[in-house]
Motif scaffolding. Structure first.
Motif, PDB file in Angstrom:
ATOM      1  N   LYS A 170       0.832  -1.151   0.080  1.00 52.76           N
ATOM      2  CA  LYS A 170       0.088  -0.023  -0.312  1.00 52.76           C
ATOM      3  C   LYS A 170       0.784   1.210   0.064  1.00 52.76           C
ATOM      4  CE  LYS A 170      -3.532  -2.751   0.343  1.00 52.76           C
ATOM      5  NZ  LYS A 170      -4.551  -2.967  -0.582  1.00 52.76           N
ATOM      6  N   CYS A 171       2.083   1.307   0.767  1.00 52.02           N
ATOM      7  CA  CYS A 171       2.746   2.359   1.140  1.00 52.02           C
ATOM      8  C   CYS A 171       3.396   2.847  -0.484  1.00 52.02           C
ATOM      9  CB  CYS A 171       4.104   2.254   2.196  1.00 52.02           C
ATOM     10  SG  CYS A 171       3.018   1.891   3.545  1.00 52.02           S
ATOM     11  N   PHE A 172       3.964   1.918  -1.134  1.00 51.28           N
ATOM     12  CA  PHE A 172       4.878   2.214  -2.371  1.00 51.28           C
ATOM     13  C   PHE A 172       3.860   2.013  -3.453  1.00 51.28           C
ATOM     14  CE2 PHE A 172       8.698   0.542  -5.016  1.00 51.28           C
ATOM     15  CZ  PHE A 172       8.273   1.370  -5.998  1.00 51.28           C
ATOM     16  N   ALA A 173       3.048   0.858  -3.755  1.00 54.14           N
ATOM     17  CA  ALA A 173       2.549   0.615  -4.994  1.00 54.14           C
ATOM     18  C   ALA A 173       1.277   1.300  -5.127  1.00 54.14           C
ATOM     19  CB  ALA A 173       2.209  -0.822  -5.098  1.00 54.14           C
ATOM     20  N   LEU A 174       0.777   1.967  -4.018  1.00 54.57           N
ATOM     21  CA  LEU A 174      -0.437   2.660  -4.081  1.00 54.57           C
ATOM     22  C   LEU A 174      -0.231   4.325  -3.651  1.00 54.57           C
ATOM     23  CD1 LEU A 174      -3.369   0.556  -3.061  1.00 54.57           C
ATOM     24  CD2 LEU A 174      -2.850   1.490  -5.125  1.00 54.57           C
ATOM     25  N   ARG A 175       0.300   4.544  -2.471  1.00 54.01           N
ATOM     26  CA  ARG A 175       0.498   6.085  -1.993  1.00 54.01           C
ATOM     27  C   ARG A 175       1.531   6.681  -2.710  1.00 54.01           C
ATOM     28  NH1 ARG A 175      -0.057   3.421   2.955  1.00 54.01           N
ATOM     29  NH2 ARG A 175      -2.309   3.445   3.682  1.00 54.01           N
ATOM     30  N   ILE A 176       2.851   6.222  -2.628  1.00 55.58           N
ATOM     31  CA  ILE A 176       4.010   6.805  -3.512  1.00 55.58           C
ATOM     32  C   ILE A 176       3.785   6.563  -5.028  1.00 55.58           C
ATOM     33  CG2 ILE A 176       6.495   6.724  -4.008  1.00 55.58           C
ATOM     34  CD1 ILE A 176       5.716   7.812  -1.214  1.00 55.58           C
ATOM     35  N   ALA A 177       3.070   5.507  -5.546  1.00 54.13           N
ATOM     36  CA  ALA A 177       3.026   5.361  -6.801  1.00 54.13           C
ATOM     37  C   ALA A 177       1.910   6.185  -7.453  1.00 54.13           C
ATOM     38  CB  ALA A 177       2.682   3.936  -7.160  1.00 54.13           C
ATOM     39  N   SER A 178       1.009   6.315  -6.633  1.00 51.41           N
ATOM     40  CA  SER A 178       0.032   7.417  -7.027  1.00 51.41           C
ATOM     41  C   SER A 178       0.617   8.532  -7.416  1.00 51.41           C
ATOM     42  CB  SER A 178      -1.222   7.559  -6.186  1.00 51.41           C
ATOM     43  OG  SER A 178      -1.034   8.148  -5.178  1.00 51.41           O
ATOM     44  N   VAL A 179       1.503   9.079  -6.636  1.00 49.87           N
ATOM     45  CA  VAL A 179       2.075  10.397  -6.920  1.00 49.87           C
ATOM     46  C   VAL A 179       3.139  10.403  -8.225  1.00 49.87           C
ATOM     47  CG1 VAL A 179       3.579  12.174  -5.867  1.00 49.87           C
ATOM     48  CG2 VAL A 179       2.101  11.008  -4.471  1.00 49.87           C
ATOM     49  N   ILE A 180       3.820   9.332  -8.184  1.00 45.57           N
ATOM     50  CA  ILE A 180       4.636   9.126  -9.473  1.00 45.57           C
ATOM     51  C   ILE A 180       3.778   8.875 -10.795  1.00 45.57           C
ATOM     52  CG2 ILE A 180       6.287   7.554 -10.525  1.00 45.57           C
ATOM     53  CD1 ILE A 180       6.986   6.462  -7.835  1.00 45.57           C
ATOM     54  N   ALA A 181       2.436   8.201 -10.652  1.00 45.92           N
ATOM     55  CA  ALA A 181       1.627   8.263 -11.477  1.00 45.92           C
ATOM     56  C   ALA A 181       1.142   9.465 -12.210  1.00 45.92           C
ATOM     57  CB  ALA A 181       0.632   7.066 -11.277  1.00 45.92           C
ATOM     58  N   ARG A 182       0.639  10.465 -11.152  1.00 44.21           N
ATOM     59  CA  ARG A 182       0.307  11.644 -11.355  1.00 44.21           C
ATOM     60  C   ARG A 182       1.395  12.373 -12.251  1.00 44.21           C
ATOM     61  NH1 ARG A 182       0.833  15.729  -6.494  1.00 44.21           N
ATOM     62  NH2 ARG A 182       3.140  15.269  -7.129  1.00 44.21           N
ATOM     63  N   ASP A 183       2.815  12.202 -11.627  1.00 41.25           N
ATOM     64  CA  ASP A 183       3.797  12.876 -12.449  1.00 41.25           C
ATOM     65  C   ASP A 183       4.057  12.385 -13.686  1.00 41.25           C
ATOM     66  OD1 ASP A 183       3.846  14.328 -10.059  1.00 41.25           O
ATOM     67  OD2 ASP A 183       5.790  13.409  -9.469  1.00 41.25           O
ATOM     68  N   GLU A 184       3.786  11.044 -13.950  1.00 40.37           N
ATOM     69  CA  GLU A 184       4.405  10.566 -15.405  1.00 40.37           C
ATOM     70  C   GLU A 184       3.055  10.065 -16.363  1.00 40.37           C
ATOM     71  OE1 GLU A 184       8.246   8.206 -13.273  1.00 40.37           O
ATOM     72  OE2 GLU A 184       6.554   7.059 -14.297  1.00 40.37           O
ATOM     73  N   GLY A 185       1.794  10.486 -15.600  1.00 38.24           N
ATOM     74  CA  GLY A 185       0.750  10.341 -16.640  1.00 38.24           C
ATOM     75  C   GLY A 185       0.128   8.904 -16.524  1.00 38.24           C
ATOM     76  N   TRP A 186       0.287   8.103 -15.612  1.00 35.72           N
ATOM     77  CA  TRP A 186      -0.371   6.921 -15.569  1.00 35.72           C
ATOM     78  C   TRP A 186      -1.277   6.797 -14.077  1.00 35.72           C
ATOM     79  CZ3 TRP A 186       1.853   3.469 -12.031  1.00 35.72           C
ATOM     80  CH2 TRP A 186       2.866   3.793 -11.305  1.00 35.72           C
ATOM     81  N   MET A 187      -1.550   5.593 -13.793  1.00 33.02           N
ATOM     82  CA  MET A 187      -2.615   5.359 -12.903  1.00 33.02           C
ATOM     83  C   MET A 187      -2.159   4.278 -11.813  1.00 33.02           C
ATOM     84  SD  MET A 187      -5.796   5.177 -15.611  1.00 33.02           S
ATOM     85  CE  MET A 187      -7.219   5.684 -14.704  1.00 33.02           C
ATOM     86  N   ALA A 188      -2.262   4.400 -10.828  1.00 30.48           N
ATOM     87  CA  ALA A 188      -1.715   3.659  -9.702  1.00 30.48           C
ATOM     88  C   ALA A 188      -3.090   3.177  -8.946  1.00 30.48           C
ATOM     89  CB  ALA A 188      -0.533   3.860  -8.849  1.00 30.48           C
ATOM     90  N   GLU A 189      -3.553   1.871  -8.874  1.00 34.77           N
ATOM     91  CA  GLU A 189      -4.973   1.619  -8.462  1.00 34.77           C
ATOM     92  C   GLU A 189      -5.243   0.376  -7.389  1.00 34.77           C
ATOM     93  OE1 GLU A 189      -7.259   4.360  -8.684  1.00 34.77           O
ATOM     94  OE2 GLU A 189      -5.937   5.499 -10.345  1.00 34.77           O
ATOM     95  N   HIS A 190      -6.234   0.675  -6.472  1.00 36.89           N
ATOM     96  CA  HIS A 190      -6.614  -0.544  -5.625  1.00 36.89           C
ATOM     97  C   HIS A 190      -7.315  -1.581  -6.516  1.00 36.89           C
ATOM     98  CE1 HIS A 190      -8.346  -1.685  -1.348  1.00 36.89           C
ATOM     99  NE2 HIS A 190      -7.293  -2.491  -1.892  1.00 36.89           N
ATOM    100  N   MET A 191      -6.919  -1.979  -7.466  1.00 36.46           N
ATOM    101  CA  MET A 191      -7.802  -2.827  -8.356  1.00 36.46           C
ATOM    102  C   MET A 191      -7.063  -4.432  -8.701  1.00 36.46           C
ATOM    103  SD  MET A 191      -8.549  -0.313 -11.478  1.00 36.46           S
ATOM    104  CE  MET A 191      -9.524   1.211 -11.187  1.00 36.46           C
TER     105      MET A 191
END
Ligand code: GTP
Ligand code: SPV
Ligand code: MN
Length: 550
Positions: A170-191
């Motif tokens: 959750k910490c990396f693959a969702l919280r940190i990754a959602s920020v990286i995804a915002r910056d890089e134009g993709w999506m990190a989701e609880h899916m």
């Protein structure tokens, strides 16, 4: 391996989970005055530093420190990301080897790029001052799960439990990754991500977001009740998805994890045979009961063990089937390598990911919400996700738990900006997946389920896939498109379903629910809420008002 816990450390600690950025509004939305924001907790960097400095220096004294290089996603894929975790917990070390890709190759790939820096400590330097329970060192009073997204850092102290300590998850693959995804134009989701092949052999992938403990794992591993359908699982909890702009514009998704950390209670050979087959070896059970012959047990496994079997509960107490109390913690979990799942998709580790045709949101809605609804548009689909909520089924409890996009506990930045990021995904050159909302939990006035769920949910996936290919028409309602009865396969159901009630849209319920959703979104996100969300809710309210009273 079975791990008993310190009972004080058996769940995620949302209240102790923080994100620190210079600007408060990078992390949390401008929620309205007097409202308690539930979409993330922000701490200013100075206070965060003080909290961390008070805990971390010397925190691993006398313990073994493990250094774990890991990849979230196939090693070397352009969609994968690398982390390095320092931890003083052998449980975390063993778990990371199941849940992520840990190998020397990670260090080779790392030469070319960045990594997320993760530090975890159980918070019990030796000599320990307090008694350690069940050989499970932890420090719940001082627990903190800290995220510094700008520095790509996670610092976790005091808890050894799942989402608090397996920092790739959750910490990396969702919280940190959602920020990286915002910056890089993709999506990190609880899916979850899964494939569905129909009896004619046509195959599609879908992803689906439901709140925690709401059915992702069960759906991803569904045992289809309708003959001829085949399902395979790519992931059960987290999806990283990116539009292939250099290619044909489709959405491609990977599962960044390498294992399943699934809710144990309720899982048995009938409800989830594929999960049962996944964890017969090389796995870790957390907070379940142990049988006298060294096996595992939890609520729901009553038919799988000798009814006189002696056991010890997750609290290390003597127990037998029929004894008072619970054998396993309600959030006890199995953890197993995804590769052991009999229906793991052959492409689950494909570095290019798999093409996603539909995105499904779901909530636990015992009252007015139909079994399945298709959005009018991408924007309306984002609204369906933003309005995800669960209602308790117990009589008298009218509380609603909002869990927009299933991401309420896991978002890494301002939720209003995150919804805008979703809206910004839509581009003319992209193949936008269709978006749906499902509800397995609708009940009649007496609280009896209107839909059998589990393996029968394949019927809903069947309709969703037909809609993706435009094979069937649908009925337009103020809530979205719903199936025409004749287009939805009801053949061979054990009991007939009350179709009219399953798809009814009680006007009073929907007017109240629409207003309640708008209040929630506007209270929580204030000026950060994308305008189109309010506009669509206004339209929905008007359309329901125009319906005749029944
Ligand atoms: P996390 O790992 O916490 O993110 O959860 P998850 O979304 O993977 O949840 P999981 O699939 O483990 O679902 C847990 C609960 O949902 C169990 O109590 C199941 O019995 C219940 N559940 C799952 N599918 C269905 C269904 O189709 N109908 C009903 N009624 N219950 C379901
Ligand atoms: C969840 O709570 O959604 C989980 C379990 O998947 S944990 O990884 O512990 O957060
Ligand atoms: Mn989850």
């Amino acid at each position: 391996m079975l791990q008993l816990p310190d009972p004080r450390d058996a769940d995620v600690v949302e209240g102790k989970t923080w994100i620190s950025t210079e600007d408060q509004y990078e992390t949390v939305p401008h929620f309205k005055a007097g409202v308690k924001g539930i979409l993330g907790q922000w701490k200013n960097p100075k206070d965060m530093k003080a909290e961390l400095d008070e805990r971390f220096p010397g925190c691993m004294k006398g313990r073994t420190m493990y250094m774990i290089p890991f990849s979230m996603g196939p090693v070397g894929s352009t969609m994968s990301k690398i982390g390095i975790l320092l931890t003083d917990s052998s449980y975390v070390l063993l778990s990371m080897r199941i849940m992520t890709k840990v190998s020397q190759k990670v260090l080779e790939v790392l030469k070319h790029g960045d990594f997320v820096k993760c530090v975890h400590s159980v918070g019990c330097p030796r000599p320990v001052k307090k008694k350690v329970t069940n050989n499970w060192p932890c420090n719940p009073e001082k627990a903190i799960i800290a995220h510094l997204p700008q520095d790509r850092v996670v610092m976790s102290y005091g808890s050894g439990y799942g989402g608090n300590s397996l920092l790739g998850k959750k910490c990396f693959a969702l919280r940190i990754a959602s920020v990286i995804a915002r910056d890089e134009g993709w999506m990190a989701e609880h899916m979850l991500i899964m494939s569905v092949t129909d009896p004619a052999g046509k195959k599609k992938f879908v992803s689906a977001a439901f709140a925690s403990e709401s059915g992702k794992t069960n759906l991803a591993m569904i045992n289809p009740s309708v003959p001829g359908f085949k399902v395979k699982v790519v992931g059960n909890d987290i999806a990283w998805m990116k539009f292939n702009d250099a290619g044909n514009g489709e959405l491609r998704g990977i599962n960044p994890e390498a294992g399943f950390f699934g809710v144990a209670p309720g899982v048995n050979s009938k409800t989830n045979p594929n999960a049962m087959l996944t964890f017969q070896k090389d796995c870790i059970f957390t907070n379940v009961a142990e049988t006298a012959d060294g096996g595992f047990f939890w609520e729901g496994m009553e038919d799988e063990v000798d009814k006189n079997m002696r056991m010890t509960t997750w609290l290390n107490q003597e127990w037998r089937i029929g004894s008072p109390g619970l054998a396993a913690h309600p959030n006890s979990r199995f953890m197993a390598p995804a590769s052991q799942c009999p229906i793991i998709h052959p492409k689950w580790e494909d570095p290019a990911g798999v093409p996603i045709s539909a995105i499904i949101f779901g909530g636990c809605r015992p009252r007015g919400v139909p079994l399945v609804v298709e959005s009018f548009s991408w924007e309306h689909g984002v609204l369906l996700g933003a309005c995800v909520k669960s209602e308790a089924t117990a009589a008298g409890d009218t509380g609603k738990t909002h869990d927009p996009m299933g991401m309420q506990p896991f978002i890494g930045y301002n939720f209003g900006k995150y919804l805008q990021h979703w809206l910004d995904m839509k581009k003319p050159e992209r193949k936008m997946p269709k978006i749906f909302h499902v509800n397995w939990f609708r009940a009649d006035g007496d609280g009896k389920p209107l839909w059998p769920g589990l393996g029968e949910n394949i019927r809903v996936l069947d309709w969703i896939l037909k809609r993706c290919d435009g094979e069937v028409e649908a009925i337009k309602t103020p809530a979205g498109y719903v199936p025409k009865k004749g287009d939805f396969n009801l053949d061979g159901l054990d009991k007939p379903v009350d179709w009219e009630e399953l798809f009814s849209l009680p006007k009073k319920y929907w007017l109240e629910d629409t207003r309640e959703s708008r209040r929630f979104l506007e209270d929580q996100m204030g000026t950060d809420l994308p305008k189109v969300m309010s506009t669509l809710l206004d339209q929905q309210e008007k359309d329901f008002s125009d319906l005749p009273d029944k």
